[in-house]
Motif scaffolding. Sequence first.
Motif, short mmCIF file in Angstrom:
data_model
loop_
_atom_site.label_atom_id
_atom_site.label_comp_id
_atom_site.label_asym_id
_atom_site.label_seq_id
_atom_site.Cartn_x
_atom_site.Cartn_y
_atom_site.Cartn_z
N UNK A 90 0.84 -1.20 0.00
CA UNK A 90 0.00 0.00 0.00
C UNK A 90 0.87 1.25 0.00
N UNK A 91 1.95 1.24 0.79
CA UNK A 91 2.86 2.38 0.83
C UNK A 91 3.60 2.52 -0.49
N UNK A 92 4.01 1.40 -1.09
CA UNK A 92 4.72 1.46 -2.36
C UNK A 92 3.84 2.02 -3.47
N UNK A 93 2.55 1.66 -3.45
CA UNK A 93 1.64 2.12 -4.48
C UNK A 93 1.47 3.63 -4.46
N UNK A 94 1.74 4.27 -3.34
CA UNK A 94 1.66 5.72 -3.26
C UNK A 94 2.89 6.42 -3.82
N UNK A 95 3.93 5.66 -4.18
CA UNK A 95 5.19 6.26 -4.65
C UNK A 95 5.56 5.88 -6.07
N UNK A 96 5.12 4.70 -6.53
CA UNK A 96 5.48 4.25 -7.87
C UNK A 96 4.23 3.76 -8.60
N UNK A 143 5.10 -8.17 -19.80
CA UNK A 143 3.72 -7.71 -19.64
C UNK A 143 3.67 -6.25 -19.25
N UNK A 144 4.55 -5.85 -18.31
CA UNK A 144 4.56 -4.46 -17.87
C UNK A 144 5.03 -3.54 -18.99
N UNK A 145 6.05 -3.96 -19.72
CA UNK A 145 6.53 -3.16 -20.82
C UNK A 145 7.51 -2.09 -20.36
N UNK A 146 8.40 -1.68 -21.26
CA UNK A 146 9.38 -0.65 -20.91
C UNK A 146 8.75 0.66 -20.48
N UNK A 147 7.52 0.93 -20.96
CA UNK A 147 6.89 2.21 -20.61
C UNK A 147 6.63 2.33 -19.12
N UNK A 148 6.50 1.19 -18.43
CA UNK A 148 6.23 1.25 -16.99
C UNK A 148 7.33 1.96 -16.26
N UNK A 149 8.56 1.79 -16.74
CA UNK A 149 9.69 2.38 -16.04
C UNK A 149 9.80 3.88 -16.28
N UNK A 150 9.02 4.38 -17.22
CA UNK A 150 9.00 5.82 -17.42
C UNK A 150 8.27 6.56 -16.33
N UNK A 156 10.94 7.08 -5.96
CA UNK A 156 10.76 5.78 -6.61
C UNK A 156 11.61 4.71 -5.97
N UNK A 157 12.85 5.07 -5.59
CA UNK A 157 13.73 4.08 -4.97
C UNK A 157 13.13 3.55 -3.68
N UNK A 158 12.53 4.45 -2.90
CA UNK A 158 11.87 4.03 -1.66
C UNK A 158 10.69 3.12 -1.96
N UNK A 159 9.91 3.50 -2.96
CA UNK A 159 8.75 2.69 -3.33
C UNK A 159 9.14 1.30 -3.78
N UNK A 160 10.17 1.22 -4.61
CA UNK A 160 10.64 -0.09 -5.07
C UNK A 160 11.17 -0.90 -3.90
N UNK A 161 11.91 -0.25 -3.01
CA UNK A 161 12.41 -0.95 -1.83
C UNK A 161 11.30 -1.50 -0.98
N UNK A 162 10.23 -0.72 -0.78
CA UNK A 162 9.08 -1.20 -0.02
C UNK A 162 8.42 -2.38 -0.70
#
Length: 296
Positions: A90-96, A143-150, A156-162
């Motif tokens: 839930x916390x990650x979804x608020x950042x990425x 499935x996510x595609x390269x566009x997701x990383x845009x 973002x680093x915190x979100x990915x870490x979470x």
Amino acid sequence: MSRPHLPLAWGVLFGLVVIWGSSFALLKIAAGQIDPLWIAALRLIVATAALWVVMKLTRRHLPPWTDQASWRAYGLIGVVGTALPFVLFAAAAGRIDSTLVAICNGGSPFFTAVLAHLFLPDDRLTLRRALGIGLGFAGLLALAGPAAFGALGPGAAVGIGLGVLGALGYGIANVATKRAPPIDALTGSTVFCLAGAGATTLLALLLVPVPVAPGWAATGAVIALGLLSTALGSFAFVWLIQQRGPVFVSFATYLVPVWAALIGIVLLGEQLTMGAMIALGLVLAGMVLSTRAKGR
């Protein structure tokens, strides 16, 4: 404990995918009026109540307090493998972006395989299984595609870490469920939902206000999440791990985004892209490679 025929296990696994994959729409409805911490707490409360009723109807009982091994094991699953990932994602979804959250969640089979190799003598990480896990994760990326990383931005680093920590929590739950004392799946799922409900409710009370009179749509969404995704899903999760092992079950995290994409194609009229076809093929190939019996 006897192992069921593989078609039955696959059927239960795909049932889990449908239940968990369809929960995103319910989460979106509920999140409009209820804080994510309270969504996690309330869905676990509803799940615990539903499982408790089923236990009473089937004349089952919680383990006695003297059975400390069962309470410790399933309490760990409820707090570390259920409550904590709910909060972290839930916390990650608020950042990425949500697709990046799904990719983080896709790390669960990797963590599960490594932990199973370390702590489960009968579930060692072979080259075939490692290749299957790699194929599944490649399918998730396709499935996510390269566009997701845009969508990467501040925090973002915190979100990915979470998100990665949440996936680690699911991996711990998968292996801990296999190592837990052999009580029946209904009792085990009730205990860990009870522990998760207690942990998330305490955290929500400490950090965010209690939701006051949410709308009928949000209330119904939380109830549906508790009954289907959490109660029914938890029972199927415990039963399937006891029968087929944690690595097999962990592949549900790869199929959930595939199921969501299929819903978009069938119900929303979205196009079946080449990327989606490649992703589905990679995920299914990875699952077959990782779970097929040796010598077949």
